[in-house]
Design a protein around this motif. Sequence first.
Motif, PDB file in Angstrom:
ATOM      1  N   MET A  90      -5.532   1.741  21.999  1.00 15.97           N
ATOM      2  CA  MET A  90      -5.829   0.372  21.585  1.00 15.97           C
ATOM      3  C   MET A  90      -4.543  -0.436  21.593  1.00 15.97           C
ATOM      4  O   MET A  90      -3.528  -0.038  21.042  1.00 15.97           O
ATOM      5  CB  MET A  90      -6.440   0.346  20.185  1.00 15.97           C
ATOM      6  N   GLY A  91      -4.572  -1.584  22.238  1.00 15.29           N
ATOM      7  CA  GLY A  91      -3.391  -2.418  22.293  1.00 15.29           C
ATOM      8  C   GLY A  91      -3.414  -3.474  21.207  1.00 15.29           C
ATOM      9  O   GLY A  91      -4.432  -3.747  20.567  1.00 15.29           O
ATOM     10  N   ALA A  92      -2.261  -4.086  21.009  1.00 13.29           N
ATOM     11  CA  ALA A  92      -2.165  -5.143  20.012  1.00 13.29           C
ATOM     12  C   ALA A  92      -2.865  -6.388  20.508  1.00 13.29           C
ATOM     13  O   ALA A  92      -2.867  -6.688  21.704  1.00 13.29           O
ATOM     14  CB  ALA A  92      -0.687  -5.441  19.739  1.00 13.29           C
ATOM     15  N   PRO A  93      -3.533  -7.147  19.643  1.00 13.84           N
ATOM     16  CA  PRO A  93      -4.216  -8.358  20.069  1.00 13.84           C
ATOM     17  C   PRO A  93      -3.239  -9.389  20.607  1.00 13.84           C
ATOM     18  O   PRO A  93      -2.097  -9.484  20.170  1.00 13.84           O
ATOM     19  CB  PRO A  93      -4.909  -8.852  18.785  1.00 13.84           C
ATOM     20  N   VAL A  94      -3.706 -10.147  21.589  1.00 13.79           N
ATOM     21  CA  VAL A  94      -2.871 -11.168  22.211  1.00 13.79           C
ATOM     22  C   VAL A  94      -3.106 -12.480  21.488  1.00 13.79           C
ATOM     23  O   VAL A  94      -4.124 -13.129  21.665  1.00 13.79           O
ATOM     24  CB  VAL A  94      -3.217 -11.302  23.717  1.00 13.79           C
ATOM     25  N   ASN A  95      -2.156 -12.863  20.654  1.00 15.04           N
ATOM     26  CA  ASN A  95      -2.279 -14.097  19.877  1.00 15.04           C
ATOM     27  C   ASN A  95      -1.074 -15.005  20.081  1.00 15.04           C
ATOM     28  O   ASN A  95      -0.743 -15.814  19.221  1.00 15.04           O
ATOM     29  CB  ASN A  95      -2.426 -13.769  18.387  1.00 15.04           C
ATOM     30  N   ARG A 139      -6.975 -15.550  29.578  1.00 15.68           N
ATOM     31  CA  ARG A 139      -6.788 -14.961  28.254  1.00 15.68           C
ATOM     32  C   ARG A 139      -7.548 -13.649  28.121  1.00 15.68           C
ATOM     33  O   ARG A 139      -7.057 -12.700  27.498  1.00 15.68           O
ATOM     34  CB  ARG A 139      -7.233 -15.952  27.177  1.00 15.68           C
ATOM     35  N   SER A 140      -8.751 -13.574  28.723  1.00 18.21           N
ATOM     36  CA  SER A 140      -9.518 -12.330  28.679  1.00 18.21           C
ATOM     37  C   SER A 140      -8.792 -11.213  29.422  1.00 18.21           C
ATOM     38  O   SER A 140      -8.757 -10.065  28.983  1.00 18.21           O
ATOM     39  CB  SER A 140     -10.913 -12.548  29.279  1.00 18.21           C
ATOM     40  N   TRP A 141      -8.189 -11.564  30.563  1.00 13.52           N
ATOM     41  CA  TRP A 141      -7.454 -10.566  31.328  1.00 13.52           C
ATOM     42  C   TRP A 141      -6.225 -10.053  30.556  1.00 13.52           C
ATOM     43  O   TRP A 141      -5.924  -8.861  30.578  1.00 13.52           O
ATOM     44  CB  TRP A 141      -7.045 -11.139  32.669  1.00 13.52           C
ATOM     45  N   LEU A 142      -5.544 -10.959  29.866  1.00 16.25           N
ATOM     46  CA  LEU A 142      -4.385 -10.532  29.071  1.00 16.25           C
ATOM     47  C   LEU A 142      -4.810  -9.628  27.926  1.00 16.25           C
ATOM     48  O   LEU A 142      -4.110  -8.660  27.594  1.00 16.25           O
ATOM     49  CB  LEU A 142      -3.647 -11.759  28.539  1.00 16.25           C
ATOM     50  N   ARG A 143      -5.957  -9.910  27.316  1.00 15.53           N
ATOM     51  CA  ARG A 143      -6.451  -9.039  26.249  1.00 15.53           C
ATOM     52  C   ARG A 143      -6.864  -7.685  26.811  1.00 15.53           C
ATOM     53  O   ARG A 143      -6.684  -6.650  26.160  1.00 15.53           O
ATOM     54  CB  ARG A 143      -7.621  -9.706  25.519  1.00 15.53           C
ATOM     55  N   PHE A 144      -7.429  -7.695  28.023  1.00 13.56           N
ATOM     56  CA  PHE A 144      -7.793  -6.429  28.644  1.00 13.56           C
ATOM     57  C   PHE A 144      -6.549  -5.591  28.936  1.00 13.56           C
ATOM     58  O   PHE A 144      -6.518  -4.382  28.685  1.00 13.56           O
ATOM     59  CB  PHE A 144      -8.566  -6.683  29.941  1.00 13.56           C
ATOM     60  N   LYS A 145      -5.487  -6.217  29.451  1.00 13.27           N
ATOM     61  CA  LYS A 145      -4.246  -5.492  29.720  1.00 13.27           C
ATOM     62  C   LYS A 145      -3.604  -4.979  28.437  1.00 13.27           C
ATOM     63  O   LYS A 145      -2.934  -3.944  28.447  1.00 13.27           O
ATOM     64  CB  LYS A 145      -3.260  -6.392  30.473  1.00 13.27           C
ATOM     65  N   ALA A 146      -3.793  -5.718  27.342  1.00 13.18           N
ATOM     66  CA  ALA A 146      -3.221  -5.279  26.065  1.00 13.18           C
ATOM     67  C   ALA A 146      -3.872  -3.996  25.569  1.00 13.18           C
ATOM     68  O   ALA A 146      -3.269  -3.257  24.792  1.00 13.18           O
ATOM     69  CB  ALA A 146      -3.363  -6.384  25.020  1.00 13.18           C
ATOM     70  N   GLU A 154     -15.218  -0.329  27.049  1.00 14.44           N
ATOM     71  CA  GLU A 154     -14.793  -0.729  25.709  1.00 14.44           C
ATOM     72  C   GLU A 154     -13.721  -1.814  25.778  1.00 14.44           C
ATOM     73  O   GLU A 154     -13.731  -2.765  24.985  1.00 14.44           O
ATOM     74  CB  GLU A 154     -14.271   0.488  24.952  1.00 14.44           C
ATOM     75  N   ALA A 155     -12.780  -1.679  26.717  1.00 16.71           N
ATOM     76  CA  ALA A 155     -11.745  -2.697  26.863  1.00 16.71           C
ATOM     77  C   ALA A 155     -12.341  -4.024  27.314  1.00 16.71           C
ATOM     78  O   ALA A 155     -11.928  -5.087  26.842  1.00 16.71           O
ATOM     79  CB  ALA A 155     -10.689  -2.218  27.859  1.00 16.71           C
ATOM     80  N   LEU A 156     -13.316  -3.972  28.220  1.00 19.95           N
ATOM     81  CA  LEU A 156     -13.976  -5.211  28.658  1.00 19.95           C
ATOM     82  C   LEU A 156     -14.721  -5.862  27.506  1.00 19.95           C
ATOM     83  O   LEU A 156     -14.715  -7.092  27.356  1.00 19.95           O
ATOM     84  CB  LEU A 156     -14.941  -4.906  29.805  1.00 19.95           C
ATOM     85  N   ARG A 185     -15.911 -14.123  19.991  1.00 18.66           N
ATOM     86  CA  ARG A 185     -15.210 -14.523  18.765  1.00 18.66           C
ATOM     87  C   ARG A 185     -13.714 -14.647  18.995  1.00 18.66           C
ATOM     88  O   ARG A 185     -12.999 -15.236  18.186  1.00 18.66           O
ATOM     89  CB  ARG A 185     -15.471 -13.490  17.661  1.00 18.66           C
ATOM     90  N   LYS A 186     -13.206 -14.075  20.122  1.00 18.37           N
ATOM     91  CA  LYS A 186     -11.791 -14.136  20.428  1.00 18.37           C
ATOM     92  C   LYS A 186     -11.465 -15.137  21.513  1.00 18.37           C
ATOM     93  O   LYS A 186     -10.315 -15.283  21.915  1.00 18.37           O
ATOM     94  CB  LYS A 186     -11.277 -12.748  20.841  1.00 18.37           C
TER      95      LYS A 186
END
Length: 349
Positions: free
Chosen positions: A1-6, A18-25, A338-340, A347-348
């Motif tokens: 699990m990566g850290a959330p991208v905020n 932004r979705s792609w960056l969260r997926f990479k995280a 799960e990452a997708l 909500r994000k």
Amino acid sequence: MGAPVNNANNIHLSPGRRSWLRFKANRRGYVSLWLFGILFVLSLFAEVLFNDKPLVISYNDELYFPFIKAYPETTFGGDFETEADYTDSYVRELITAGDNWVIDPWISYSYNTINFRSALPNPAMPTDENLLGTDDRGRDVFARLVYGFRISVLFAFALTAIGVFIGIVAGAVQGYFSGRLDLFMQRVIEVWSSMPELYLLIIFASIFQPSIWLLIVLLSLFGWMGLSDYVRAEFLRGRNMDYVQAARAMGLSDLAIMRTHLLPNSMTPVITFLPFRISGSILALTSLDFLGLGVPPTTPSLGELLAQGKENIEAWWLAMCTFIVLVGTLMLLIFIGEALREALDPRKL
């Protein structure tokens, strides 16, 4: 699990970026995507890596490509007009005589190549010649696993694509027009989903010649209903929103509104469930092959190898290697899903 991208710098990025960056995280999902992609691409070149025919032959200053084109034995100074058997030592001596040379694949066995030179009874345990052993007919298990993995993934891609297309069309029509059409289609789906799918497969398998295309057609008849419910819910929610009402007031057709405005906003559940649908399709093909209701017997299949492992308990390498490939593939797809799901969480956004 990566850290959330905020990061505040991401405020001006598009939702897709932004979705792609969260997926990479999500390192687990991102690495799983790379691993699955690499394995699938390598399996597409299985004929280059696993083949009983040489890749290139230089004979009398001419180049030949046996893995692409069949050449008779007489081409290399033999006696027969039939295709050359490159595993025959006599043919090898003819080809490599003088200054001629041969480039062989990494593994000199295809999915249907029988190892007649093995001194061990079949199924033979792993050796230097057959890295993962042979099955009960003397065929290389490693080669059959690679070819079977490719067939399973391609089958899953085709079945998922057809199911997604039908599910999107059915759900969009139900959700957008609603009313009596929606009620009628809901009753049809309820009746159709109650059909005994396994019994139908058994009946059709006894009537028609088993083939992968028959399986795709039969499973596609049932594989779209789960997805259509999510698309229907998204269209029902969006059909009365202000931007849809404005588009309708501007004179846009129903088809244009559905395609341009509602469909892009309804793709989140579709994309999120894609890896899970692919893994379900792979498991379905493996289960049918295990029961003898899937592809023809000569076709490389993970389910067929599992069935051989059941029939030959002492040959532990058959079930063990197939189990590792199957479970590893399903785990990679689940991690990607799960990452997708986290990356596309509304909500994000």
